[in-house]
Structures are given as structure tokens and as C-alpha cells.
Design a protein around this motif. Structure first.
Motif, PDB file in Angstrom:
ATOM      1  N   ALA A 134      30.295  22.980  43.401  1.00  0.00           N
ATOM      2  CA  ALA A 134      30.859  23.889  44.416  1.00  0.00           C
ATOM      3  C   ALA A 134      30.860  25.677  44.313  1.00  0.00           C
ATOM      4  N   PRO A 135      30.505  26.221  43.068  1.00  0.00           N
ATOM      5  CA  PRO A 135      30.631  27.536  43.555  1.00  0.00           C
ATOM      6  C   PRO A 135      29.063  27.923  43.965  1.00  0.00           C
ATOM      7  N   LEU A 136      28.049  27.430  43.787  1.00  0.00           N
ATOM      8  CA  LEU A 136      27.064  27.492  44.102  1.00  0.00           C
ATOM      9  C   LEU A 136      26.868  27.392  45.778  1.00  0.00           C
ATOM     10  N   VAL A 137      27.462  26.557  46.687  1.00  0.00           N
ATOM     11  CA  VAL A 137      27.532  26.354  48.169  1.00  0.00           C
ATOM     12  C   VAL A 137      28.309  27.233  48.408  1.00  0.00           C
ATOM     13  N   LEU A 138      29.372  28.236  47.869  1.00  0.00           N
ATOM     14  CA  LEU A 138      30.521  29.294  48.160  1.00  0.00           C
ATOM     15  C   LEU A 138      29.685  30.203  47.792  1.00  0.00           C
ATOM     16  N   GLY A 139      28.722  30.678  47.244  1.00  0.00           N
ATOM     17  CA  GLY A 139      28.498  31.372  46.919  1.00  0.00           C
ATOM     18  C   GLY A 139      27.234  31.681  48.460  1.00  0.00           C
ATOM     19  N   ILE A 140      26.382  30.745  48.558  1.00  0.00           N
ATOM     20  CA  ILE A 140      26.021  30.996  50.239  1.00  0.00           C
ATOM     21  C   ILE A 140      26.283  31.185  50.893  1.00  0.00           C
ATOM     22  N   ILE A 141      27.727  30.879  51.636  1.00  0.00           N
ATOM     23  CA  ILE A 141      28.574  30.879  52.085  1.00  0.00           C
ATOM     24  C   ILE A 141      29.158  32.795  52.430  1.00  0.00           C
ATOM     25  N   LEU A 142      29.573  32.727  50.985  1.00  0.00           N
ATOM     26  CA  LEU A 142      30.283  34.194  50.013  1.00  0.00           C
ATOM     27  C   LEU A 142      29.410  35.139  50.784  1.00  0.00           C
ATOM     28  N   GLY A 143      27.579  35.267  50.154  1.00  0.00           N
ATOM     29  CA  GLY A 143      26.636  35.757  50.206  1.00  0.00           C
ATOM     30  C   GLY A 143      26.505  37.101  51.370  1.00  0.00           C
ATOM     31  N   ASP A 144      26.143  36.230  52.240  1.00  0.00           N
ATOM     32  CA  ASP A 144      26.578  37.163  53.559  1.00  0.00           C
ATOM     33  C   ASP A 144      27.313  38.012  53.651  1.00  0.00           C
ATOM     34  N   ILE A 145      28.500  37.288  53.625  1.00  0.00           N
ATOM     35  CA  ILE A 145      29.852  38.483  53.652  1.00  0.00           C
ATOM     36  C   ILE A 145      29.760  39.426  52.720  1.00  0.00           C
ATOM     37  N   LEU A 146      29.756  39.240  51.622  1.00  0.00           N
ATOM     38  CA  LEU A 146      28.939  40.665  50.630  1.00  0.00           C
ATOM     39  C   LEU A 146      28.023  41.510  50.659  1.00  0.00           C
ATOM     40  N   ASP A 147      27.469  40.593  51.280  1.00  0.00           N
ATOM     41  CA  ASP A 147      26.002  41.776  51.219  1.00  0.00           C
ATOM     42  C   ASP A 147      25.504  42.453  52.643  1.00  0.00           C
ATOM     43  N   LYS A 148      26.627  42.435  53.777  1.00  0.00           N
ATOM     44  CA  LYS A 148      26.805  42.867  54.601  1.00  0.00           C
ATOM     45  C   LYS A 148      28.091  44.211  54.468  1.00  0.00           C
ATOM     46  N   ASN A 149      28.821  43.650  53.686  1.00  0.00           N
ATOM     47  CA  ASN A 149      29.999  44.383  53.990  1.00  0.00           C
ATOM     48  C   ASN A 149      30.221  45.432  52.729  1.00  0.00           C
ATOM     49  N   LEU A 150      28.879  45.028  51.501  1.00  0.00           N
ATOM     50  CA  LEU A 150      28.518  46.505  50.418  1.00  0.00           C
ATOM     51  C   LEU A 150      27.493  46.944  50.996  1.00  0.00           C
ATOM     52  N   ILE A 187      49.227  35.700  56.946  1.00  0.00           N
ATOM     53  CA  ILE A 187      47.528  36.066  55.795  1.00  0.00           C
ATOM     54  C   ILE A 187      46.960  36.715  56.330  1.00  0.00           C
ATOM     55  N   GLY A 188      46.752  35.849  57.990  1.00  0.00           N
ATOM     56  CA  GLY A 188      45.975  37.323  59.028  1.00  0.00           C
ATOM     57  C   GLY A 188      46.074  38.628  59.041  1.00  0.00           C
ATOM     58  N   ASN A 189      47.515  38.387  59.540  1.00  0.00           N
ATOM     59  CA  ASN A 189      47.977  39.881  59.272  1.00  0.00           C
ATOM     60  C   ASN A 189      48.332  40.927  58.485  1.00  0.00           C
ATOM     61  N   VAL A 190      48.016  40.327  57.852  1.00  0.00           N
ATOM     62  CA  VAL A 190      48.065  41.318  56.322  1.00  0.00           C
ATOM     63  C   VAL A 190      46.181  41.867  56.496  1.00  0.00           C
ATOM     64  N   ALA A 191      45.309  40.745  57.001  1.00  0.00           N
ATOM     65  CA  ALA A 191      44.058  40.438  56.501  1.00  0.00           C
ATOM     66  C   ALA A 191      43.218  41.742  57.246  1.00  0.00           C
ATOM     67  N   LEU A 192      44.296  41.905  58.367  1.00  0.00           N
ATOM     68  CA  LEU A 192      44.012  42.845  59.403  1.00  0.00           C
ATOM     69  C   LEU A 192      43.829  44.234  59.126  1.00  0.00           C
ATOM     70  N   LYS A 193      44.042  44.443  57.901  1.00  0.00           N
ATOM     71  CA  LYS A 193      44.440  46.048  57.133  1.00  0.00           C
ATOM     72  C   LYS A 193      42.834  45.943  55.909  1.00  0.00           C
ATOM     73  N   PHE A 194      42.436  44.661  55.865  1.00  0.00           N
ATOM     74  CA  PHE A 194      41.080  44.972  55.553  1.00  0.00           C
ATOM     75  C   PHE A 194      39.910  45.429  56.350  1.00  0.00           C
ATOM     76  N   LEU A 195      39.446  45.985  55.058  1.00  0.00           N
ATOM     77  CA  LEU A 195      37.966  46.626  55.511  1.00  0.00           C
ATOM     78  C   LEU A 195      37.544  45.982  54.657  1.00  0.00           C
ATOM     79  N   SER A 196      35.615  46.918  54.681  1.00  0.00           N
ATOM     80  CA  SER A 196      34.469  46.164  54.434  1.00  0.00           C
ATOM     81  C   SER A 196      34.662  46.869  53.109  1.00  0.00           C
ATOM     82  N   PHE A 197      35.572  47.528  52.660  1.00  0.00           N
ATOM     83  CA  PHE A 197      35.396  47.595  51.254  1.00  0.00           C
ATOM     84  C   PHE A 197      36.171  46.226  50.065  1.00  0.00           C
TER      85      PHE A 197
END
Length: 507
Positions: free
Chosen positions: A435-451, A136-146
Motif C-alpha cells: 500500500a505505501p508503494l502505491v500511495l507514494g506513486i499517487i503522492l509523488g506528483d503532489i510532493l514534486d510540484k509543491n516542493l 476539512i475542505g474549508n481548513v485545507a483552503l488555507k494550505f499552500l504549496s509548503f
């Protein structure tokens, strides 16, 4: 593959010191105690332990947290079997057949079978962790911000979908509330302060650890205070170590539950409780004694325990490969890795490939310690369940306060912990998953920066979000996940399926 085996052997042998083995034993034992005490969850245990390992070496800190995680998920089976009160939500399915076995005078046998099932399930999950994380890590190397933007949204949607099966909208609301909380403070590209309302303390954002300790720890404390006092079941602890033929008889159930638990753990934000119930349900459907499940059937007990412990290793797969947690305790573990300077994600196989196999070795050590301690410390540990709750909860409250304060030394973070504790309590009362509340706090920075980074790359165009192949796949999966819970779409899909079936029958 041979390189992976070499790295695993190298990391495993590196842990073979007296100090490390001692740390594995006490951390796993503490995890078992935390898990078996009703009101103390695995997430709370890992969150509080994270604050106590802040000054430790990164490798030792992660090892202790993994041992706490593995031990706590297993430890909840003790109170589930003896009290019919799951020590953690992951052990709710364990109580269905475990408690009837205890009432039949077979408590020792039930604990022994649950221990061996947990160990085998954990080993199955460990094997998948070692094999799939590099892929999965090797496949994820093809991921960009989109792609990372869609991945963050998908994590919220699937987490809300599965943690609130009766009303997924509540799960999605909780998840996006977490995303909004993550927007508070300075944004990550231009350091512009948002939603601080002129408060200097808020300009730094909401701390992940205080929020998690509050949402899981303080909220759990408030919830437990409502429950009546429980009584320890009066049962004789008989033979604990199970017979080999008893385990061999259910080997197919154990393997199936281990595989199912691992794959459910790899889905962002789902968690061990869903893995246990799905494994239990599949065992019930395939067993010739399925109609007897709930009356004290060993197969149901072993399926639930193998599933929830396999989920622990499965939840670490997206943590290491994508930096997205597979469960609530894994979310705390991810935060701890960042705190200790470890950067999990697509680049980990390039920057630190040995760390993946180091985590695999940690899971192996924790699972082994879990089985040894689980089979040898039954009688003394049962006495821990007799600790009065009114004496236990003040200790938990002090740990919550110390844990929130210890990271940055700010009283403000204690206030954050209390606020999120109250929010988490009322969310539970209204049946909104936390659990989704906490996950949202964690993923919020990822979503914001990459968007915003993606919009900069594309000169403001949103087309690459839908035209890039991986982005398009993630968008379609996310859309279908949402539509699958909409009534008109389900009825339309049902009519389409019936139409296709009728055409084939006529043909």
C-alpha cells in the motif's frame, strides 16, 4: 448544516431512477462476489472496474466504483466465516470469531450479524463523511504549496508506520520507493524528462492504473498460486436475519467500532484491515467476555465488521477534502476520479460542493444494497465459493492484462503491470507492505510540484517550510511519528513520563 441536508436530499433523489438502482444492485453484488472469493481483493476489484468504466459518465462511473468498494469489503466476511480464509485483508479479524461460529453450526447467524454490523458501521462512516469533509475542505483552503509538501510526506510516513507495525522502516522504504517511481517521466512544471534512460515510452511516466493493477492484482494472483486448495466448510445455513435483541445488546460496540473505523480510515494510507483489528481489540478489552474472544463470540465478529465497513466512508474523507487516499481501494477511487475529470481536493467545496453529498448518497445506496443482498442471497452465493481456483485465476489474469491495456492502448502498460506484479509479489514475500508503494506513486506528483513551486515562491528559501504555522505543525507531527518508532526516543519518553509521575506523587 441545513444546506448540506438539502444538497444530500437533492443528490439522493437524483439517483432514484430504475437504471441507477439497477446499477447499484449489480455493482454491489459483483463487489460481494469479488470480496468473498479468496485471492480477489477490494483493491483489485475497484482497479479492474475502473478500466471498464472508462467510457461511462463520471457520476455513474464513481457510483459503480463506490458500490464495488463497499460490496467487496463486506463480501470478504463470507469466506472468512465459512472457510476461515479472509476474502480480503480487511476481513482477517472477522475470521477469528466468525469461523468458530460456523463450526458450531451458526454460520447463517454469523453472516446475518456480520451483514447488519457492516451496514450500521457504514452508515456511521457516512455521517462522518457528510459532516467532516466540508470542514476539512474549508481548513485545507488555507494550505499552500509548503503545507501540501509536508502533507504528502506525512501520508507516506503514517502509511508506512501503520501498514508495517513490526518494522516501520520497511513501510517507509516502500513508500519512498513509490515517490521515486513517480519522478519518472516529464515533470509537471517545465516538462523536463527525467529518469527515462532514453526510452520514449518512459518519458510519459509510469501509469498509475497499470502499476496498481500489477501491484495488487497480478501480485495477488502469483501469491494465490502458492496456496493449497481450500475446501468449503460443510455447515448448515440456518437463520440469517438476526434478532433485534441480538443487535441491541451490542449497540455500544457497534457505535464505538464505527467511530474508530471511520477515524482510522481518515488517516492516509492505513486501510480497512487496521480498522478491523483496532475495533476488534477495543471490543475485546472492554467486553466482560474478552477472554472468550476467538472461540465464537458474536461481539468480536460484529466489532470487526462494523469497523472495516465504517473505514470505507472514512477513507473517502481525505480523498474528497485533500485528494489523499485513506486506503488502497480509496487510492484507486481517487485515480478514477482524476481519470473522469473530477478534481477532489481543497477546492472541491468551491468548484463542486454538490459532489461531496453525491458521494455520501452513493455510500448510502451501496450500504443499503449491501444489506438487502447480503441477507437475501446467502445460500446461492455460498455456492460461488465452490468455483475451483485453477479456473478462476486465468480469468483474473485476463482482466489484469485488459485493465492495464484499456486506458491508453499501449502494450508498454501491460509490461508495467507485469513488472509491478513481480515487484509486489517479492515485496509480500519479504514482508514489505504494498500500500505505501502505491500511495507514494499517487503522492509523488503532489510532493514534486509543491516542493518546487514552494521554492519558487520563497526564492529558494526553505524557512517557510518550518515557520508557517500549519507547515510547522505538520513537520512536528511527521517528526514525532518517525521518532516514536526509534528505540532511544521511546526509552527517553518513558523515563520522562516516569519522572513526571514521580514528581506528581511526591507533590
Amino acid at each position: 448544516m441545513f444546506e448540506g441536508l438539502r444538497l444530500f436530499a437533492q443528490e439522493f433523489m437524483g439517483f432514484m431512477t430504475f437504471g441507477t438502482i439497477f446499477a447499484v444492485l449489480w455493482a454491489t453484488q459483483l463487489g460481494i462476489i469479488v470480496g468473498m472469493l479468496p485471492g480477489l481483493t477490494a483493491t483489485m476489484g475497484v482497479a479492474l472496474m475502473t478500466t471498464l468504466t472508462f467510457k461511462m459518465d463520471a457520476g455513474n462511473a464513481v457510483l459503480i466504483l463506490v458500490c464495488m468498494y463497499v460490496g467487496a469489503i463486506y463480501g470478504g466476511s463470507r469466506s472468512a466465516i465459512l472457510l476461515n480464509i479472509p476474502g480480503t485483508p480487511a476481513n482477517a479479524a472477522t475470521a477469528v470469531d466468525g469461523y468458530p461460529l460456523s463450526k458450531q453450526g451458526r454460520a447463517g447467524e454469523a453472516i446475518g450479524i456480520a451483514t447488519v454490523g457492516s451496514f450500521i458501521g457504514s452508515v456511521i462512516g457516512m455521517l462522518f463523511l457528510a459532516f467532516f469533509t466540508p470542514l476539512i475542505g474549508n481548513v485545507a483552503l488555507k494550505f499552500l504549496s509548503f503545507e501540501f509538501m509536508w502533507l504528502a510526506i506525512f501520508g507516506i510516513v503514517i502509511c508506512g508506520n501503520l501498514t508495517a507495525p513490526k518494522d516501520p522502516l520497511k513501510g517507509w522504504i516502500a513508500g519512498f520507493l513509490g515517490l521515486f517511481v513517480a519522478m519518472i517521466g516529464m515533470e509537471g512544471i517545465h516538462a523536463y524528462v527525467r529518469f527515462s534512460f532514453g526510452t520514449v515510452a518512459l518519458s510519459g511516466g509510469i501509469g498509475l492504473i497499470p502499476a496498481m493493477v500489477g501491484a495488487f492484482g497480478f501480485a495477488e494472483l502469483m501469491t494465490v498460486m502458492k496456496h493449497p486448495k481450500y475446501e468449503v466448510v460443510k455447515t448448515k445455513i440456518n437463520r440469517v436475519i438476526p434478532r433485534f435483541r441480538d443487535i441491541k445488546r451490542y449497540w455500544k460496540t457497534i457505535v464505538r467500532s464505527g467511530i474508530v473505523g471511520t477515524f482510522i480510515g481518515a488517516v492516509p494510507g492505513v486501510g480497512e484491515d487496521i480498522a478491523a483489528w483496532v475495533s476488534y481489540d477495543m471490543a475485546k478489552r472492554s467486553s466482560p467476555d474478552g477472554d472468550k474472544f476467538g472461540t465464537g463470540v458474536v461481539e468480536g465478529l460484529i466489532a470487526a465488521e462494523a469497523g472495516n465497513n465504517a473505514c470505507v466512508a472514512g477513507a473517502m474523507i481525505p480523498v474528497l477534502s485533500l485528494a489523499i487516499p485513506g486506503s488502497a481501494p480509496a487510492a484507486v477511487l481517487l485515480a478514477a476520479m482524476f481519470i473522469h475529470g473530477i478534481r477532489p481536493g481543497p477546492l472541491i467545496m468551491i468548484e463542486s460542493p454538490s459532489f461531496v453529498y453525491s458521494v455520501v448518497a452513493m455510500v448510502m445506496l451501496a450500504s443499503t444494497a449491501m444489506m438487502v443482498l447480503g441477507l437475501s442471497m446467502v445460500r446461492p452465493l455460498v455456492k460461488v465459493l465452490m468455483v475451483p481456483r485453477q479456473k478462476l485465476m486465468p480469468i483474473v489474469f485476463v482482466l489484469c492484462v485488459v485493465g492495464a491495456y484499456a486506458i491508453t492502448g499501449r502494450i508498454f502498460d501491460v509490461g508495467v503491470m507485469v513488472v509491478f506484479g513481480v515487484i509486489g509479489y517479492y515485496m509480500r514475500e519479504m514482508e514489505y507492505p504494498v500500500a505505501p508503494l502505491v500511495l507514494g506513486i499517487i503522492l509523488g506528483d503532489i510532493l514534486d510540484k509543491n516542493l518546487r513551486r514552494a521554492l519558487i515562491i520563497s526564492d529558494g528559501s526553505i524557512l517557510p517550510f518550518f515557520t508557517r504555522p500549519i507547515s510547522l505543525v505538520l513537520f512536528i507531527i511527521t517528526l514525532l511519528t518517525i521518532l516514536s518508532k526509534v528505540s532511544w526516543f521511546k526509552s527517553w519518553m518513558g523515563s520522562m513520563r516516569n519522572g513526571v509521575v514521580s514528581v506528581f506523587r511526591k507533590g
